[in-house]
Enzyme design. Structure first.
Site, PDB file in Angstrom:
ATOM      1  N   LYS A  11       0.132  64.456  24.139  1.00 22.87           N
ATOM      2  CA  LYS A  11      -0.712  63.533  23.377  1.00 22.87           C
ATOM      3  C   LYS A  11       0.080  62.842  22.253  1.00 22.87           C
ATOM      4  O   LYS A  11       1.201  63.268  21.926  1.00 22.87           O
ATOM      5  CB  LYS A  11      -1.922  64.304  22.823  1.00 22.87           C
ATOM      6  CG  LYS A  11      -2.856  64.852  23.921  1.00 22.87           C
ATOM      7  CD  LYS A  11      -4.094  65.505  23.307  1.00 22.87           C
ATOM      8  CE  LYS A  11      -5.046  66.023  24.361  1.00 22.87           C
ATOM      9  NZ  LYS A  11      -6.294  66.583  23.771  1.00 22.87           N
ATOM     10  N   TYR A  51     -11.622  60.294  29.802  1.00 26.40           N
ATOM     11  CA  TYR A  51     -12.459  61.329  29.189  1.00 26.40           C
ATOM     12  C   TYR A  51     -13.952  61.073  29.413  1.00 26.40           C
ATOM     13  O   TYR A  51     -14.779  61.532  28.621  1.00 26.40           O
ATOM     14  CB  TYR A  51     -12.160  61.426  27.691  1.00 26.40           C
ATOM     15  CG  TYR A  51     -10.919  62.240  27.368  1.00 26.40           C
ATOM     16  CD1 TYR A  51     -10.859  63.602  27.689  1.00 26.40           C
ATOM     17  CD2 TYR A  51      -9.821  61.682  26.732  1.00 26.40           C
ATOM     18  CE1 TYR A  51      -9.741  64.372  27.391  1.00 26.40           C
ATOM     19  CE2 TYR A  51      -8.692  62.448  26.426  1.00 26.40           C
ATOM     20  CZ  TYR A  51      -8.672  63.787  26.758  1.00 26.40           C
ATOM     21  OH  TYR A  51      -7.570  64.549  26.455  1.00 26.40           O
ATOM     22  N   ASN A 114      -4.343  67.991  19.280  1.00 28.30           N
ATOM     23  CA  ASN A 114      -3.951  69.309  19.805  1.00 28.30           C
ATOM     24  C   ASN A 114      -2.853  69.238  20.864  1.00 28.30           C
ATOM     25  O   ASN A 114      -2.782  70.074  21.756  1.00 28.30           O
ATOM     26  CB  ASN A 114      -5.181  70.099  20.270  1.00 28.30           C
ATOM     27  CG  ASN A 114      -5.905  69.443  21.420  1.00 28.30           C
ATOM     28  OD1 ASN A 114      -5.506  68.389  21.890  1.00 28.30           O
ATOM     29  ND2 ASN A 114      -6.963  70.085  21.892  1.00 28.30           N
ATOM     30  N   HIS A 117      -2.855  67.810  26.932  1.00 30.37           N
ATOM     31  CA  HIS A 117      -3.996  67.907  27.854  1.00 30.37           C
ATOM     32  C   HIS A 117      -3.501  68.571  29.134  1.00 30.37           C
ATOM     33  O   HIS A 117      -2.352  68.362  29.543  1.00 30.37           O
ATOM     34  CB  HIS A 117      -4.522  66.506  28.209  1.00 30.37           C
ATOM     35  CG  HIS A 117      -5.463  66.533  29.388  1.00 30.37           C
ATOM     36  ND1 HIS A 117      -6.794  66.831  29.249  1.00 30.37           N
ATOM     37  CD2 HIS A 117      -5.238  66.371  30.719  1.00 30.37           C
ATOM     38  CE1 HIS A 117      -7.358  66.823  30.447  1.00 30.37           C
ATOM     39  NE2 HIS A 117      -6.439  66.552  31.361  1.00 30.37           N
ATOM     40  N   GLU A 128      -7.583  63.472  38.206  1.00 30.02           N
ATOM     41  CA  GLU A 128      -6.782  63.002  37.063  1.00 30.02           C
ATOM     42  C   GLU A 128      -5.400  62.495  37.513  1.00 30.02           C
ATOM     43  O   GLU A 128      -4.887  61.522  36.962  1.00 30.02           O
ATOM     44  CB  GLU A 128      -6.637  64.135  36.040  1.00 30.02           C
ATOM     45  CG  GLU A 128      -7.977  64.471  35.374  1.00 30.02           C
ATOM     46  CD  GLU A 128      -7.885  65.625  34.385  1.00 30.02           C
ATOM     47  OE1 GLU A 128      -6.788  66.219  34.245  1.00 30.02           O
ATOM     48  OE2 GLU A 128      -8.907  65.928  33.754  1.00 30.02           O
TER      49      GLU A 128
HETATM   50  P1  IDP Z   1      -9.155  71.075  26.672  1.00 29.15           P
HETATM   51  O1  IDP Z   1      -8.301  69.890  26.269  1.00 29.15           O
HETATM   52  O2  IDP Z   1      -8.628  72.371  26.106  1.00 29.15           O
HETATM   53  O3  IDP Z   1      -9.409  71.143  28.164  1.00 29.15           O
HETATM   54  P2  IDP Z   1     -11.901  70.063  26.385  1.00 29.15           P
HETATM   55  O4  IDP Z   1     -13.073  70.918  26.016  1.00 29.15           O
HETATM   56  O5  IDP Z   1     -11.799  69.544  27.791  1.00 29.15           O
HETATM   57  O6  IDP Z   1     -10.584  70.885  25.979  1.00 29.15           O
HETATM   58  O7  IDP Z   1     -11.911  68.845  25.375  1.00 29.15           O
HETATM   59  C1  IDP Z   1     -11.081  67.722  25.574  1.00 29.15           C
HETATM   60  C2  IDP Z   1     -10.463  67.346  24.246  1.00 29.15           C
HETATM   61  O8  IDP Z   1     -11.479  66.916  23.349  1.00 29.15           O
HETATM   62  C3  IDP Z   1      -9.766  68.502  23.512  1.00 29.15           C
HETATM   63  O9  IDP Z   1      -8.437  68.712  23.933  1.00 29.15           O
HETATM   64  C4  IDP Z   1      -9.836  68.054  22.072  1.00 29.15           C
HETATM   65  O10 IDP Z   1      -8.793  67.111  21.795  1.00 29.15           O
HETATM   66  C5  IDP Z   1     -11.163  67.329  22.029  1.00 29.15           C
HETATM   67  N1  IDP Z   1     -12.225  68.232  21.551  1.00 29.15           N
HETATM   68  C6  IDP Z   1     -12.838  69.209  22.231  1.00 29.15           C
HETATM   69  N2  IDP Z   1     -13.748  69.836  21.486  1.00 29.15           N
HETATM   70  C7  IDP Z   1     -13.713  69.235  20.288  1.00 29.15           C
HETATM   71  C8  IDP Z   1     -14.443  69.436  19.051  1.00 29.15           C
HETATM   72  O11 IDP Z   1     -15.321  70.299  18.932  1.00 29.15           O
HETATM   73  N3  IDP Z   1     -14.100  68.598  18.049  1.00 29.15           N
HETATM   74  C9  IDP Z   1     -13.146  67.636  18.145  1.00 29.15           C
HETATM   75  N4  IDP Z   1     -12.444  67.423  19.277  1.00 29.15           N
HETATM   76  C10 IDP Z   1     -12.722  68.210  20.329  1.00 29.15           C
END
Ligand code: IDP
Length: 141
Positions: A11, A51, A114, A117, A128
């Site tokens: 990212k 997304y 974070n 992905h 994807e």
């Molecule tokens: P993942 O990336 O670990 O699979 P997902 O639940 O698929 O997690 O969520 C996609 C992305 O959305 C996450 O990587 C994160 O960047 C963002 N995200 C998920 N949950 C939250 C939240 O509660 N607050 C802010 N961003 C979130």
């Protein structure tokens, strides 16, 4: 375990931190091969489409803005059990919960920024991968 392919994205935060090589090194040490790769600055439309499953979530707009804030590195990883192996290397979504030594524990700043992905199922991996790469751009190695 079966030979699998999964989609990985480094990212904008991790690209800006100049840790593409460090993250690739973790893939390679875990036995995952990069079989397709490109750097890309996503358009808003591309990030929203990628997304789309999160469209109704409260963090959707912030997630899209973050994903278009700079270039990302998109790759297809191949290996035995590649989908879960990549998820293990990544660590938990929130870096505060990520196990020590995982990519998110080491390089991510927050649940929003974070670092990486990774596809969370083989079904999503296929969708994807096709979103970013025509089949002819994924190489058997
Ligand atoms: P993942 O990336 O670990 O699979 P997902 O639940 O698929 O997690 O969520 C996609 C992305 O959305 C996450 O990587 C994160 O960047 C963002 N995200 C998920 N949950 C939250 C939240 O509660 N607050 C802010 N961003 C979130």
């Amino acid at each position: 375990m079966a030979l699998e392919r999964t989609l990985s994205i480094i990212k904008p935060d991790a690209v800006a931190k100049n840790v593409i090589g460090e993250i690739y090194s973790r893939f390679e040490k875990a036995g995952l091969k990069v079989v397709a790769a490109k750097m890309k600055h996503l358009s808003k439309q591309e990030a929203e489409g990628f997304y789309a499953v999160h469209r109704e979530r409260p963090f959707f707009a912030a997630l899209v803005e973050f994903m278009i804030s700079g270039p990302v590195m998109v790759q297809v990883l191949e290996g035995e059990g590649a989908m879960l192996k990549n998820r293990e290397l990544m660590g938990a979504t929130n870096p505060k919960d990520a196990a020590p030594g995982t990519i998110r524990a080491d390089f991510a700043d927050s649940i929003d920024a974070n670092a990486v992905h990774g596809s969370d199922s083989l079904e999503n991996a296929a969708i994807e991968i096709a979103y970013f790469f025509p089949a002819t751009d994924v190489y058997a190695r």
